[in-house]
Motif scaffolding. Structure first.
Motif, mmCIF file in Angstrom:
data_model
loop_
_atom_site.group_PDB
_atom_site.id
_atom_site.type_symbol
_atom_site.label_atom_id
_atom_site.label_comp_id
_atom_site.label_asym_id
_atom_site.label_seq_id
_atom_site.Cartn_x
_atom_site.Cartn_y
_atom_site.Cartn_z
ATOM 1 N N LEU A 19 0.831 -1.205 0.000
ATOM 2 C CA LEU A 19 0.000 0.000 0.000
ATOM 3 C C LEU A 19 0.863 1.252 0.000
ATOM 4 C CD1 LEU A 19 -2.599 1.646 0.277
ATOM 5 C CD2 LEU A 19 -2.580 1.129 2.735
ATOM 6 N N ALA A 20 1.959 1.252 0.757
ATOM 7 C CA ALA A 20 2.860 2.408 0.771
ATOM 8 C C ALA A 20 3.388 2.692 -0.633
ATOM 9 C CB ALA A 20 4.014 2.160 1.735
ATOM 10 N N ALA A 21 3.770 1.652 -1.357
ATOM 11 C CA ALA A 21 4.250 1.827 -2.734
ATOM 12 C C ALA A 21 3.130 2.313 -3.637
ATOM 13 C CB ALA A 21 4.830 0.509 -3.246
ATOM 14 N N PHE A 22 1.916 1.810 -3.424
ATOM 15 C CA PHE A 22 0.770 2.216 -4.227
ATOM 16 C C PHE A 22 0.462 3.699 -4.021
ATOM 17 C CE2 PHE A 22 -3.784 2.744 -4.966
ATOM 18 C CZ PHE A 22 -3.961 2.124 -6.187
ATOM 19 N N VAL A 23 0.479 4.154 -2.776
ATOM 20 C CA VAL A 23 0.214 5.567 -2.484
ATOM 21 C C VAL A 23 1.303 6.450 -3.096
ATOM 22 C CG1 VAL A 23 0.038 7.293 -0.649
ATOM 23 C CG2 VAL A 23 -1.104 5.087 -0.392
ATOM 24 N N ALA A 24 2.563 6.024 -2.986
ATOM 25 C CA ALA A 24 3.664 6.809 -3.557
ATOM 26 C C ALA A 24 3.512 6.955 -5.067
ATOM 27 C CB ALA A 24 4.998 6.151 -3.223
ATOM 28 N N ALA A 25 2.946 5.945 -5.717
ATOM 29 C CA ALA A 25 2.743 5.994 -7.165
ATOM 30 C C ALA A 25 1.462 6.720 -7.548
ATOM 31 C CB ALA A 25 2.707 4.573 -7.731
ATOM 32 N N SER A 26 0.677 7.124 -6.540
ATOM 33 C CA SER A 26 -0.651 7.692 -6.795
ATOM 34 C C SER A 26 -0.845 9.040 -6.101
ATOM 35 C CB SER A 26 -1.721 6.707 -6.319
ATOM 36 O OG SER A 26 -1.551 5.429 -6.867
ATOM 37 N N PRO A 27 0.007 10.037 -6.378
ATOM 38 C CA PRO A 27 -0.112 11.324 -5.673
ATOM 39 C C PRO A 27 -1.321 12.147 -6.106
ATOM 40 C CG PRO A 27 1.601 11.450 -7.343
ATOM 41 C CD PRO A 27 1.173 10.015 -7.273
ATOM 42 N N SER A 28 -1.975 11.788 -7.213
ATOM 43 C CA SER A 28 -3.196 12.464 -7.647
ATOM 44 C C SER A 28 -4.200 11.408 -8.073
ATOM 45 C CB SER A 28 -2.916 13.409 -8.819
ATOM 46 O OG SER A 28 -2.732 12.675 -10.026
ATOM 47 N N SER A 29 -5.448 11.802 -8.256
ATOM 48 C CA SER A 29 -6.460 10.844 -8.709
ATOM 49 C C SER A 29 -6.104 10.278 -10.083
ATOM 50 C CB SER A 29 -7.831 11.519 -8.744
ATOM 51 O OG SER A 29 -7.845 12.626 -9.628
ATOM 52 N N PHE A 30 -5.488 11.086 -10.929
ATOM 53 C CA PHE A 30 -5.122 10.624 -12.270
ATOM 54 C C PHE A 30 -4.008 9.583 -12.194
ATOM 55 C CE2 PHE A 30 -6.460 15.084 -12.377
ATOM 56 C CZ PHE A 30 -7.634 14.941 -13.093
ATOM 57 N N HIS A 31 -3.069 9.811 -11.295
ATOM 58 C CA HIS A 31 -2.017 8.811 -11.098
ATOM 59 C C HIS A 31 -2.594 7.535 -10.486
ATOM 60 C CE1 HIS A 31 0.608 12.355 -11.566
ATOM 61 N NE2 HIS A 31 1.571 11.495 -11.863
ATOM 62 N N ALA A 32 -3.563 7.680 -9.575
ATOM 63 C CA ALA A 32 -4.171 6.505 -8.953
ATOM 64 C C ALA A 32 -4.877 5.652 -10.003
ATOM 65 C CB ALA A 32 -5.151 6.928 -7.864
ATOM 66 N N ALA A 33 -5.652 6.294 -10.890
ATOM 67 C CA ALA A 33 -6.336 5.546 -11.952
ATOM 68 C C ALA A 33 -5.323 4.855 -12.860
ATOM 69 C CB ALA A 33 -7.230 6.479 -12.758
ATOM 70 N N ALA A 34 -4.229 5.551 -13.164
ATOM 71 C CA ALA A 34 -3.190 4.962 -14.009
ATOM 72 C C ALA A 34 -2.505 3.791 -13.315
ATOM 73 C CB ALA A 34 -2.159 6.026 -14.395
ATOM 74 N N GLU A 35 -2.303 3.897 -11.997
ATOM 75 C CA GLU A 35 -1.656 2.813 -11.262
ATOM 76 C C GLU A 35 -2.577 1.604 -11.153
ATOM 77 O OE1 GLU A 35 1.515 0.987 -9.010
ATOM 78 O OE2 GLU A 35 1.331 2.469 -10.612
ATOM 79 N N VAL A 36 -3.870 1.841 -10.957
ATOM 80 C CA VAL A 36 -4.831 0.746 -10.987
ATOM 81 C C VAL A 36 -4.744 0.016 -12.326
ATOM 82 C CG1 VAL A 36 -7.294 0.174 -11.051
ATOM 83 C CG2 VAL A 36 -6.429 1.761 -9.318
ATOM 84 N N ALA A 37 -4.751 0.782 -13.407
ATOM 85 C CA ALA A 37 -4.679 0.187 -14.743
ATOM 86 C C ALA A 37 -3.375 -0.576 -14.942
ATOM 87 C CB ALA A 37 -4.833 1.272 -15.804
ATOM 88 N N ARG A 38 -2.257 0.016 -14.510
ATOM 89 C CA ARG A 38 -0.963 -0.637 -14.702
ATOM 90 C C ARG A 38 -0.926 -1.983 -13.998
ATOM 91 N NH1 ARG A 38 3.348 -2.055 -12.276
ATOM 92 N NH2 ARG A 38 2.668 -1.212 -10.256
ATOM 93 N N SER A 232 0.134 7.343 6.506
ATOM 94 C CA SER A 232 0.367 7.716 5.109
ATOM 95 C C SER A 232 -0.568 8.841 4.720
ATOM 96 C CB SER A 232 0.119 6.511 4.190
ATOM 97 O OG SER A 232 0.201 6.880 2.816
ATOM 98 N N GLY A 233 -0.186 9.576 3.706
ATOM 99 C CA GLY A 233 -1.125 10.467 3.070
ATOM 100 C C GLY A 233 -2.123 9.679 2.229
ATOM 101 N N ARG A 234 -3.289 10.261 1.992
ATOM 102 C CA ARG A 234 -4.278 9.757 1.038
ATOM 103 C C ARG A 234 -4.837 8.377 1.364
ATOM 104 N NH1 ARG A 234 -5.393 11.440 -3.685
ATOM 105 N NH2 ARG A 234 -4.653 9.762 -5.048
ATOM 106 N N LEU A 414 -3.874 7.852 9.873
ATOM 107 C CA LEU A 414 -3.391 6.718 10.669
ATOM 108 C C LEU A 414 -4.372 5.557 10.601
ATOM 109 C CD1 LEU A 414 -1.347 5.575 12.765
ATOM 110 C CD2 LEU A 414 -2.805 6.561 14.540
ATOM 111 N N ALA A 415 -3.870 4.394 10.186
ATOM 112 C CA ALA A 415 -4.686 3.182 10.080
ATOM 113 C C ALA A 415 -4.044 2.048 10.857
ATOM 114 C CB ALA A 415 -4.854 2.782 8.613
ATOM 115 N N GLY A 416 -4.801 0.962 11.015
ATOM 116 C CA GLY A 416 -4.271 -0.259 11.603
ATOM 117 C C GLY A 416 -3.816 -1.219 10.513
ATOM 118 N N VAL A 417 -2.616 -1.757 10.643
ATOM 119 C CA VAL A 417 -2.058 -2.630 9.606
ATOM 120 C C VAL A 417 -2.964 -3.828 9.349
ATOM 121 C CG1 VAL A 417 -0.153 -4.229 9.121
ATOM 122 C CG2 VAL A 417 0.334 -1.916 9.940
#
Length: 433
Positions: A19-38, A232-234, A414-417
């Motif tokens: 998830l940390a790597a996913f958030v880092a690759a998704s700093p905007s909604s457009f990046h998040a959609a692209a990362e989902v697709a990738r 994490s952010g977001r 802040l979340a629980g692992v």
């Protein structure tokens, strides 16, 4: 099937790091959609173009991206014109700041960024953090490119020596005190958009439009006793987006169910969802109609399929806060690390009803996951989600769920692992049926 405690802890830790790597690759909604697709393309999904024809046969794994939103689905080989859908819904945007027109500003030798408040962020949480800029640039030929900087901006807090009452009442003016610094010099000799263009590898002079937001630059991390916490952010709502992606990746292998498994990620939830890529827009209904048409469905069969379908709307909810217990219901008090939450509201700010609660509890039991309930303190207004919007637009049975967090709408939540992993396990059970 329930996991042993050591195996569950290991899986949850690996999942949180992913998830940390996913958030880092998704700093905007457009990046998040692209990362989902990738990620899903890497898992064997075929990306479809909304302007082209779609496959007209059962079977297959597909996805489509619309701006900062993405929808992906798995069709079983035996699907018919009235096969139902199980949808796991989430959103890709988060509260923060968005670049205004003519964003290169400054005064007194400081370069600043002209920003507008996006959604309802906890403004004070954005102080004294290194921030990124990220989003999309539209060029003179109509093409779109994603752009993201590294740590570039900061909102410096006024020193305590110059505001002796800051610890008693700190309130930021949304216009004059939320403009971050990003360099030194005069505004007429700098260009903030050029920084983004350089990162994207394009000529700044070609930019004709942009949607650019801020994001916390610090990576997500596990910490606390036995690494039980994840910050994490977001996390609102990439925690749910990531859970849905991982669940769909896992469920797609050997998929053999009597329904279609679907992940629906929408944009603009934090500002009301009323856009072409938001939950109140036509994106999901467009995809469902085209999907059922590809299976030969007429309107009657589409309505029958909808009536048999489910949507699980997943978004974060409030954990009980040890320093502010009076803000929570005195009896129903979900806490980090005790499982995902079922969100309930008498005024239908959440879409959960009795059949939805029963279905959710059944999926949790099948996944070997303990669920908690969430309800607001009567004196504290309740937020809402994509759940009621989706139920209203489609008439689909909908239940609102999520994970409990603290610091909601902070620059760093802040979340629980274990909760992150448990939500994914339930989502996979939903998909597999």
């Amino acid at each position: 099937m329930p996991l042993t405690a050591p195996a569950a802890a290991t899986s949850a830790a690996v999942h949180a790091d992913d998830l940390a790597a996913f958030v880092a690759a998704s700093p905007s909604s457009f990046h998040a959609a692209a990362e989902v697709a990738r990620r899903l393309e890497d898992a064997g999904f075929t990306r479809l173009d909304e302007e082209a024809g779609w496959p007209a046969a059962p079977g297959g794994r597909f996805l489509v991206v619309r701006d900062g939103a993405a929808i992906a689905w798995v069709v079983p080989d035996g699907a018919t014109a009235s096969t139902s859908v199980r949808i796991f819904g989430a959103h890709s945007d988060s509260p923060g700041f968005k670049l205004k027109p003519r964003p290169t500003t400054g005064r007194l030798g400081w370069l600043q960024a002209g920003v507008e408040v996006y959604g309802g962020p906890l403004l004070n949480s954005w102080l004294d953090r290194e921030l990124r800029l990220a989003g999309r640039l539209v060029l003179d030929d109509g093409s779109t490119t994603l752009a993201a900087t590294g740590p570039l901006l900061r909102l410096p807090q006024l020193a305590i020596h110059l505001d002796r009452e800051a610890n008693d009442h700190l309130a930021l003016d949304k216009q004059s005190q939320t403009q971050p610094v990003w360099g030194l010099g005069e505004a007429d000799s700098a260009d903030l958009l050029a920084e983004l263009a350089r990162e994207a590898g394009v000529d700044a002079a070609r930019i004709r439009g942009y949607d650019i937001v801020t994001a916390d630059a610090a990576p997500g991390a596990r910490f606390g006793r036995d690494d039980v916490f994840f910050a994490s952010g977001r996390l609102d709502d990439l925690a749910s987006v990531h859970a849905g992606v991982v669940a769909l990746e896992r469920a797609a292998d050997g998929f053999d169910a009597g329904h279609i498994a679907m992940l629906a990620v929408f944009d603009h939830e934090e500002v009301g969802s009323g856009t072409r890529s938001g939950a109140a827009g036509p994106f999901l209904s467009d995809v469902l109609e085209r999907l059922w048409l590809s299976l030969g469905a007429d309107r009657e069969q589409q309505l029958r399929a909808l009536a048999a379908s489910w949507c699980v709307s997943s978004d974060v909810g409030h954990s009980v806060h040890p320093n502010y217990a009076e803000k929570h219901d005195p009896v129903v008090q979900p806490v980090l690390g005790s499982g995902p939450i079922l969100k309930i509201n008498a005024n239908q700010r959440y879409a959960t009803d009795a059949p939805g609660a029963a279905a959710w509890n059944g999926w949790c039991a099948a996944a070997g996951v303990t669920s908690q309930e969430f309800v607001s303190n009567n004196a504290v207004p309740c937020g809402s989600t994509i759940g009621p919007i989706t139920a209203t637009r489609l008439g689909i049975r909908t239940v609102d769920v999520g994970i409990p967090i603290l610091s909601m709408h902070s620059a760093r939540e802040l979340a629980g692992v274990s909760d992150l992993w448990d939500l994914t396990r339930v989502a996979e059970t939903l998909f597999r049926g």
